[in-house]
Write a protein that holds these residues in place. Structure first.
Motif, PDB file in Angstrom:
ATOM      1  N   VAL A 149       0.861  -1.180  -0.202  1.00  0.00           N
ATOM      2  CA  VAL A 149      -0.032  -0.176  -0.139  1.00  0.00           C
ATOM      3  C   VAL A 149       0.679   1.304   0.126  1.00  0.00           C
ATOM      4  N   LYS A 150       1.747   1.278   0.834  1.00  0.00           N
ATOM      5  CA  LYS A 150       3.015   2.375   0.905  1.00  0.00           C
ATOM      6  C   LYS A 150       3.511   2.509  -0.422  1.00  0.00           C
ATOM      7  N   ARG A 151       3.945   1.645  -0.926  1.00  0.00           N
ATOM      8  CA  ARG A 151       4.628   1.645  -2.385  1.00  0.00           C
ATOM      9  C   ARG A 151       3.572   2.153  -3.419  1.00  0.00           C
ATOM     10  N   THR A 152       2.475   1.293  -3.358  1.00  0.00           N
ATOM     11  CA  THR A 152       1.526   1.898  -4.473  1.00  0.00           C
ATOM     12  C   THR A 152       0.982   3.392  -4.285  1.00  0.00           C
ATOM     13  N   ARG A 153       1.057   3.854  -3.319  1.00  0.00           N
ATOM     14  CA  ARG A 153       0.833   5.211  -3.181  1.00  0.00           C
ATOM     15  C   ARG A 153       1.757   6.131  -3.464  1.00  0.00           C
ATOM     16  N   LEU A 154       3.181   5.818  -3.203  1.00  0.00           N
ATOM     17  CA  LEU A 154       4.204   6.457  -3.708  1.00  0.00           C
ATOM     18  C   LEU A 154       4.389   6.549  -5.174  1.00  0.00           C
ATOM     19  N   VAL A 155       4.120   5.280  -5.822  1.00  0.00           N
ATOM     20  CA  VAL A 155       4.083   5.494  -7.244  1.00  0.00           C
ATOM     21  C   VAL A 155       3.057   6.181  -7.768  1.00  0.00           C
ATOM     22  N   ARG A 156       1.612   6.092  -7.242  1.00  0.00           N
ATOM     23  CA  ARG A 156       0.667   7.186  -7.759  1.00  0.00           C
ATOM     24  C   ARG A 156       1.184   8.689  -7.662  1.00  0.00           C
ATOM     25  N   ALA A 157       1.716   8.977  -6.626  1.00  0.00           N
ATOM     26  CA  ALA A 157       2.150  10.292  -6.290  1.00  0.00           C
ATOM     27  C   ALA A 157       3.350  10.768  -7.298  1.00  0.00           C
ATOM     28  N   HIS A 158       4.174   9.788  -7.426  1.00  0.00           N
ATOM     29  CA  HIS A 158       5.115  10.215  -8.461  1.00  0.00           C
ATOM     30  C   HIS A 158       4.932  10.426  -9.673  1.00  0.00           C
ATOM     31  N   ALA A 159       4.091   9.458 -10.284  1.00  0.00           N
ATOM     32  CA  ALA A 159       3.580   9.488 -11.564  1.00  0.00           C
ATOM     33  C   ALA A 159       2.637  10.861 -11.735  1.00  0.00           C
ATOM     34  N   THR A 160       1.908  11.239 -10.855  1.00  0.00           N
ATOM     35  CA  THR A 160       1.138  12.576 -10.903  1.00  0.00           C
ATOM     36  C   THR A 160       2.014  13.645 -10.992  1.00  0.00           C
ATOM     37  N   MET A 161       3.277  13.608 -10.091  1.00  0.00           N
ATOM     38  CA  MET A 161       4.131  14.801 -10.162  1.00  0.00           C
ATOM     39  C   MET A 161       5.030  14.869 -11.401  1.00  0.00           C
ATOM     40  N   CYS A 162       5.455  13.818 -11.922  1.00  0.00           N
ATOM     41  CA  CYS A 162       6.064  13.782 -13.082  1.00  0.00           C
ATOM     42  C   CYS A 162       5.121  14.419 -14.311  1.00  0.00           C
ATOM     43  N   ASP A 163       4.064  14.065 -14.387  1.00  0.00           N
ATOM     44  CA  ASP A 163       3.067  14.458 -15.578  1.00  0.00           C
ATOM     45  C   ASP A 163       2.768  15.889 -15.252  1.00  0.00           C
ATOM     46  N   ASP A 164       2.434  16.418 -13.869  1.00  0.00           N
ATOM     47  CA  ASP A 164       2.256  17.893 -13.829  1.00  0.00           C
ATOM     48  C   ASP A 164       3.563  18.797 -14.032  1.00  0.00           C
ATOM     49  N   PHE A 165       4.641  18.246 -13.437  1.00  0.00           N
ATOM     50  CA  PHE A 165       5.741  19.262 -13.775  1.00  0.00           C
ATOM     51  C   PHE A 165       6.137  19.278 -15.262  1.00  0.00           C
ATOM     52  N   LYS A 166       5.717  18.075 -16.024  1.00  0.00           N
ATOM     53  CA  LYS A 166       5.979  18.194 -17.333  1.00  0.00           C
ATOM     54  C   LYS A 166       5.118  18.990 -18.078  1.00  0.00           C
ATOM     55  N   GLN A 167       3.860  19.149 -17.619  1.00  0.00           N
ATOM     56  CA  GLN A 167       2.960  20.242 -18.210  1.00  0.00           C
ATOM     57  C   GLN A 167       3.422  21.471 -17.908  1.00  0.00           C
ATOM     58  N   GLN A 168       4.231  21.952 -16.911  1.00  0.00           N
ATOM     59  CA  GLN A 168       4.638  23.270 -16.595  1.00  0.00           C
ATOM     60  C   GLN A 168       5.866  23.751 -17.559  1.00  0.00           C
ATOM     61  N   LEU A 169       6.464  22.723 -18.214  1.00  0.00           N
ATOM     62  CA  LEU A 169       7.517  23.046 -19.002  1.00  0.00           C
ATOM     63  C   LEU A 169       7.366  23.741 -20.330  1.00  0.00           C
ATOM     64  N   PRO A 170       8.019  24.650 -20.645  1.00  0.00           N
ATOM     65  CA  PRO A 170       7.589  25.736 -21.894  1.00  0.00           C
ATOM     66  C   PRO A 170       8.009  25.051 -22.878  1.00  0.00           C
ATOM     67  N   VAL A 171       7.648  25.577 -24.253  1.00  0.00           N
ATOM     68  CA  VAL A 171       8.138  24.942 -25.477  1.00  0.00           C
ATOM     69  C   VAL A 171       9.636  24.869 -25.622  1.00  0.00           C
ATOM     70  N   PHE A 172      10.288  26.122 -25.401  1.00  0.00           N
ATOM     71  CA  PHE A 172      11.783  26.290 -25.354  1.00  0.00           C
ATOM     72  C   PHE A 172      12.372  26.407 -24.074  1.00  0.00           C
ATOM     73  N   GLY A 173      13.562  25.935 -23.921  1.00  0.00           N
ATOM     74  CA  GLY A 173      14.089  26.162 -22.533  1.00  0.00           C
ATOM     75  C   GLY A 173      13.555  25.188 -21.562  1.00  0.00           C
ATOM     76  N   LYS A 174      13.271  23.886 -21.854  1.00  0.00           N
ATOM     77  CA  LYS A 174      12.860  22.894 -20.933  1.00  0.00           C
ATOM     78  C   LYS A 174      13.648  22.621 -20.021  1.00  0.00           C
ATOM     79  N   GLY A 175      15.147  22.310 -20.434  1.00  0.00           N
ATOM     80  CA  GLY A 175      15.949  21.958 -19.221  1.00  0.00           C
ATOM     81  C   GLY A 175      16.102  23.082 -18.138  1.00  0.00           C
TER      82      GLY A 175
END
Length: 611
Positions: free
Chosen positions: A333-359
């Motif tokens: 259960v702890k691992r599954t919640r961590l995986v869910r939070a991590h995947a949500t974080m990666c997708d949310d932060f990716k959506q914040q990246l601009p077209v140029f200057g992503k790095g």
């Protein structure tokens, strides 16, 4: 013609491992089988093991189908290594950690009451590698490289640490009763002083972290004479973060200090641990002398306390098997919640990246990770406790490019939520029902003890070997190809099976002498012998009776040489020689030691080592 079919190398290795297991069970004799080994376990123990295995199988299916795909999609293995089939083994792992020469290996030997393959004990660092001590039908050592490719073991994931580590890893199989229900991992002594500068050749802290993630109990051992925590030991303890509930502390060699000094040592240990763990709660501490030598005269005053502390620790370790499935589910259960939070974080932060200057934008997010996580938690209704530590996230963002990850399909999140809200709770209900049934059976068994059995006749006293156990022991008995009429099994044929119990030879010799004075046993005597062995495994050798009470004597033996007690109770005349005495049938003549069969079926099966 058709080209020959090529056999997968991994399949070939797996087949070899199965053959090795089969041959291992045959090393003690052709008649020794897995069913015969299981005969030393009670019905309750077998039911618990079977129920735990069913839960682990279900948990493995959920992990592979619903959790692992999301782990692989967003490189969750940066934080925690992927789980393999062996990680869902229902046998708990006990991990020992401590600085060198605190008595870790000696502690294991005192628990097992015997040596094991690869044991080395001394005042300087002697255990230079990791040793996993697990149950096996015979004493043998398995090198780390071989253990890491065995898919049926819990150590497949260790292959990722390289050949240098695997050359310092070994699995020792020992036929010990305690190892029926757990696996013990002995670690190299944590270095201090100038020794900390030595290069071990592998990432020691990463390996410890791998075992910490999978351990069910973590024992931190301290020597009462040296409580200092070196820098390396402090870093090792820091790897325990998030697993505080698994940790127990053992203050070893406590009998070698005076009374007043012991109180000061205990206080100093609590103060040191409080600084390192940085938590308001203090973990359980066991004090004592955990080795096979008598209590030092300086600690004689606390002898009873030390004995009770050791008993409590052993009971804690034995209880791990009973609650193993619940802990495994909790970790999932702890691992599954961590995986869910991590995947949500990666997708949310990716959506914040601009077209140029992503790095550059990703670098700024890593620098202000606390702020971005707070916003994400509020937006997605998540818990900040479900995310990895901030430093770990910063390392992840500096290692991987978010733009290379695929967009998060909400179907993955829905599948994860179903696992957390429906699938796993169903497993917990199953575990709880099994536990309630087991507890109810314990109460029923306890209630079957009649306090007035001392006034009963031989015919009215129930035999301690119940019908289910008798049937199990009979199956083992007939698998040994008994001879004669009535059928009997010679000592040479019984010896390999009895040795599977893991009891000391001296204890087996005493049990044989309790049951019979001959070189062979019949069906009922064999069942009684197996019952006594099981009792000694569960309650200790000291629990064995000196003479057999009436309830222990097989009903088929009670009327052969005994006159019923009813004649005595009714006032009938009976000489003392005719009156029933508990264990009289099995008592030896005055001054004559019981004989037992050797390999050929005559002589002493378990000769006196002092003769």
């Amino acid at each position: 013609g058709k080209s020959p079919v090529r056999v997968c190398q991994m399949c070939f290795i797996a087949k070899q491992k199965e053959e090795e297991k089969r041959r291992a069970f045959e090393q003690m004799g052709d008649t020794v089988t897995q069913n015969q080994i299981n005969a030393f376990l009670s019905e309750a123990d077998l039911e618990i093991k079977q129920a735990n295995q069913e839960v682990m199988d279900s948990l493995l299916r959920i992990y592979k189908a619903k959790v692992k795909p999301l782990e692989q999609r967003y490189r969750f293995d940066y934080y925690y290594s992927s789980l393999n089939d062996g990680d869902f083994e229902p046998r708990p792992i006990v991990l020992l950690l401590g600085q060198y020469s605190v008595g870790k290996t000696t502690f294991i030997r005192s628990l097992l009451e015997r040596d094991f393959q690869g044991i080395r004990i001394g005042p300087e660092p002697t255990t230079d590698g990791f040793h996993a001590i697990t149950y096996g039908p015979t004493d043998r050592a398995i090198p780390g490289n071989a253990a890491a490719v065995d898919v049926n073991r819990q150590f497949v994931g260790l292959a990722g640490f390289g050949a240098n580590f695997l050359s310092r890893f070994q699995v020792a199989e020992v036929p010990s009763p305690l190892l029926d229900s757990l696996t013990i991992v002995d670690t190299p002594g944590v270095l201090s002083g100038e020794k900390q500068r030595l290069d071990r050749g592998y990432d020691f802290e990463a390996v410890v972290r791998w075992f910490v993630e999978r351990a069910d109990r973590i024992l931190l051992l301290f020597d009462a004479h040296k409580l200092d925590i070196s820098d390396e030991f402090k870093r090792v303890i820091m790897t325990l973060k998030g697993n505080d509930d698994k940790v127990r502390v053992v203050l070893n060699k406590a009998d070698q200090v005076e009374t007043q000094q012991l109180m000061r040592v205990y206080g100093a240990l609590m103060w040191s641990l409080g600084k390192v763990f940085d938590t308001p709660e203090v973990c359980r501490v066991y004090m004592g002398s955990f080795w096979d030598k008598p209590i030092d005269p300086r600690g004689e005053r606390f002898k009873d306390l030390f004995i009770k502390e050791k008993e409590d620790l052993i009971e804690d370790l034995k209880g791990l098997q009973r609650h193993c499935a619940i802990r495994k589910v909790n970790e999932m259960v702890k691992r599954t919640r961590l995986v869910r939070a991590h995947a949500t974080m990666c997708d949310d932060f990716k959506q914040q990246l601009p077209v140029f200057g992503k790095g550059g934008a990703q670098k700024k997010i890593a620098q202000n990770i606390s702020k971005h996580l707070d916003i994400l938690v509020k937006k997605q209704c998540l818990s900040i406790g479900d995310f990895p530590q901030h430093k770990q996230i910063e390392g992840f963002l500096s290692t991987y490019k978010l733009e290379e990850f695929k967009d998060l399909n909400q179907r993955y999140i829905e599948i994860i939520n179903i696992a957390l809200s429906r699938d796993i709770p169903r497993m917990l209900d199953t575990i709880q029902k099994k536990q309630q049934e087991h507890d109810a059976q314990d109460i029923q068994d306890f209630g079957n003890n009649n306090p007035f059995d001392e006034f009963a006749t031989p015919d009215s006293v129930t035999w301690v070997v119940d019908a289910a156990s008798k049937q199990k022991y009979d199956n083992v008995f007939y698998s040994l190809s008994p001879q004669g009429n009535p059928p009997k099994v010679s000592g040479g044929a019984a010896r390999p099976v009895l040795l599977q119990s893991g009891l000391p030879v001296e204890a087996l010799r005493d049990i044989w002498g309790l049951v019979t004075s001959e070189g062979s046993v019949d069906q009922d005597e064999f069942a009684l012998m197996m019952f006594l062995i099981q009792s000694a495994r569960q309650n200790g050798v000291q629990s064995l009776p000196k003479e057999l009470p009436l309830a222990y004597i097989p009903p088929s033996k009670r009327q052969q040489q005994l006159q019923p007690i009813n004649d005595v109770l009714s006032g009938g005349s009976s000489s003392s020689g005719d009156m029933y005495q508990p264990g009289a049938q099995y008592q030896q003549p005055q001054g004559q030691a019981p004989s037992a069969p050797d390999e050929g079926g005559s002589g002493n099966l378990y000769p006196n080592p002092h003769q």
